[in-house]
Design a protein around this motif. Structure first.
Motif, short mmCIF file in Angstrom:
data_model
loop_
_atom_site.label_atom_id
_atom_site.label_comp_id
_atom_site.label_asym_id
_atom_site.label_seq_id
_atom_site.Cartn_x
_atom_site.Cartn_y
_atom_site.Cartn_z
N GLN A 9 39.07 -8.51 13.05
CA GLN A 9 38.76 -8.06 14.40
C GLN A 9 37.28 -8.29 14.71
O GLN A 9 36.43 -8.05 13.85
N LEU A 10 37.00 -8.71 15.94
CA LEU A 10 35.61 -8.86 16.40
C LEU A 10 35.29 -7.72 17.36
O LEU A 10 35.95 -7.55 18.38
N ALA A 17 30.59 -15.93 18.58
CA ALA A 17 31.99 -15.71 18.95
C ALA A 17 32.65 -17.00 19.42
O ALA A 17 33.82 -17.26 19.11
N LYS A 18 31.92 -17.82 20.15
CA LYS A 18 32.50 -19.05 20.68
C LYS A 18 32.81 -20.07 19.59
O LYS A 18 33.80 -20.81 19.69
N ASP A 69 37.82 -7.77 20.55
CA ASP A 69 38.90 -6.78 20.40
C ASP A 69 38.47 -5.41 20.93
O ASP A 69 39.24 -4.74 21.62
N ASP A 115 37.92 -12.93 25.85
CA ASP A 115 39.19 -13.26 25.23
C ASP A 115 39.13 -13.16 23.70
O ASP A 115 40.17 -13.18 23.04
N LYS A 116 37.92 -13.03 23.14
CA LYS A 116 37.78 -12.95 21.68
C LYS A 116 37.40 -11.55 21.20
O LYS A 116 37.55 -11.23 20.02
N ILE A 167 33.06 -14.11 26.51
CA ILE A 167 33.87 -14.07 25.27
C ILE A 167 34.88 -12.93 25.31
O ILE A 167 35.32 -12.45 24.27
N THR A 212 33.20 -19.44 16.17
CA THR A 212 33.76 -18.92 14.92
C THR A 212 35.23 -18.58 15.08
O THR A 212 35.63 -17.94 16.06
N ASP A 213 36.02 -19.01 14.10
CA ASP A 213 37.43 -18.60 14.03
C ASP A 213 37.49 -17.37 13.12
O ASP A 213 37.29 -17.47 11.91
#
Length: 349
Positions: free
Chosen positions: A87-88, A78-79, A116, A113-114, A111, A81-82
């Protein structure tokens, strides 16, 4: 039960304000991967570009000794990867497991903030969602997360099905619900070892045509999951959240997989789980309206004007209810067209 006026207030000081509406984004497939599997993890950036939702699985299919490496692997992925518009999600361990508390603490604080959506397995009642709701608020406040992480429940027990309506409305974090057929079958003591799909023994037979009870009688295999999916869809629709079909375990039987996905689509599900890349294309095809359906919907909406009254189109009566059905189809088509250039061209939107 919470005071309705307090329902949209944060459950912890400093936590983000809960979402008043669940955003509908293309969600045709939730693609699972094991973050502890290095080969699978290496493919995440490529797969993420092809799917609507990618989910790091920490629960079933992850061996006990790999639970912590899977969690750390997901955080690392997660850190770095864009994910773009994809959705993650993650599926944490069950609430009665020794790993789930660290799942929440590490994921939200590192993570949050990343992420969903967090998928919670084996939800049996509103009490499970209330626990997760409060815990997430506390961790979001600690980590300074500004957007609330949503919650997705899996129906995997008879008790969960019995309480599906209260689960769907338990929190403003509720994003949706998925059917978990394998665990649900075990909970109900169903006599099937299949993961989703039908069973040749679950059938109806036409009436006798002669004294020979075996002569000329046709059988039709039935859907073991029709009742549960329909009830789940109603509970989700009544609470403005999204229903999903879960896993189809026979990866090689792509024909039956497509049939099961389509049944769920027609009943109101917005997507399904994909456990293997071959199921991604099936879900994309099934949960995207056909060109013919979109064109028909356009004709009806254009003919209906303000949606009132009734008109005859190609020998069929269309009225305000028909118009509402067509608007559902067009809204979905527009959402998908914004994400998929091929569908934009196909739908001519």
């Amino acid at each position: 039960m919470r005071n309705p006026r307090a329902f949209l207030r944060p459950l912890a000081v400093g936590a983000p304000t809960p979402a008043a509406d669940i955003p509908f984004r293309p969600s045709r497939m939730i693609h699972f991967f094991d973050p502890s599997n290095e080969k699978m993890a290496a493919k995440v950036p490529d797969i993420a570009a092809k799917v609507d939702i990618i989910l790091g699985n920490l629960e079933d299919a992850v061996k006990t000794e790999m639970k912590v490496p899977a969690r750390r692997g997901l955080i690392d992925i997660a850190k770095k990867t864009d994910f773009g518009n994809t959705q993650l999600w993650t599926r944490v361990n069950s609430l009665d497991s020794p790993w789930v508390l660290d799942d929440f603490i590490d994921l939200v604080t590192e993570i949050g903030d990343k992420l969903d959506v967090i998928m919670v397995p084996k939800v049996e009642g509103a009490q499970d969602i209330h626990y997760v709701d409060r815990l997430l608020a506390q961790l979001e406040a600690r980590a300074g997360v500004t957007k609330p992480i949503l919650v997705h429940a899996i129906l995997e027990t008879a008790e969960g099905v019995a309480n599906v309506e209260e689960i769907a409305g338990a929190s403003p974090r509720m994003q949706g619900i998925s059917l978990g057929p394998a665990d649900l079958a075990a909970s109900r003591r169903m006599k099937t070892t299949r993961v989703g799909g039908g069973h040749p023994g679950y059938l109806v037979r036409t009436d006798p045509v002669s004294e020979d009870l075996n002569e000329g009688r046709t059988t039709y295999q039935q859907d073991l999951w029709h009742y549960t999916i329909a009830r789940m869809v109603d509970a989700c629709a009544a609470n403005d959240i999204l229903p999903f079909y879960g896993p189809f375990g026979d990866i090689k039987d792509v024909v039956a997989c497509e049939d099961q996905f389509r049944n769920a689509y027609l009943l109101g599900c917005v997507g399904a789980w994909s456990l293997h890349p071959v199921q991604i294309e099936i879900a994309k095809r099934v949960f995207s309206p056909s060109k013919e359906d979109v064109e028909h919907a356009k004709v009806v909406v254009e003919a209906m004007g303000d949606g009132s009254g009734a008109v005859m189109i190609n020998g069929k009566m269309e009225d305000d209810a028909s118009c509402k059905q067509c608007l559902v189809m067009l809204d979905l088509a527009k959402e998908l067209a914004e994400r998929d250039p091929d569908l934009k061209e196909l739908y001519d939107l």
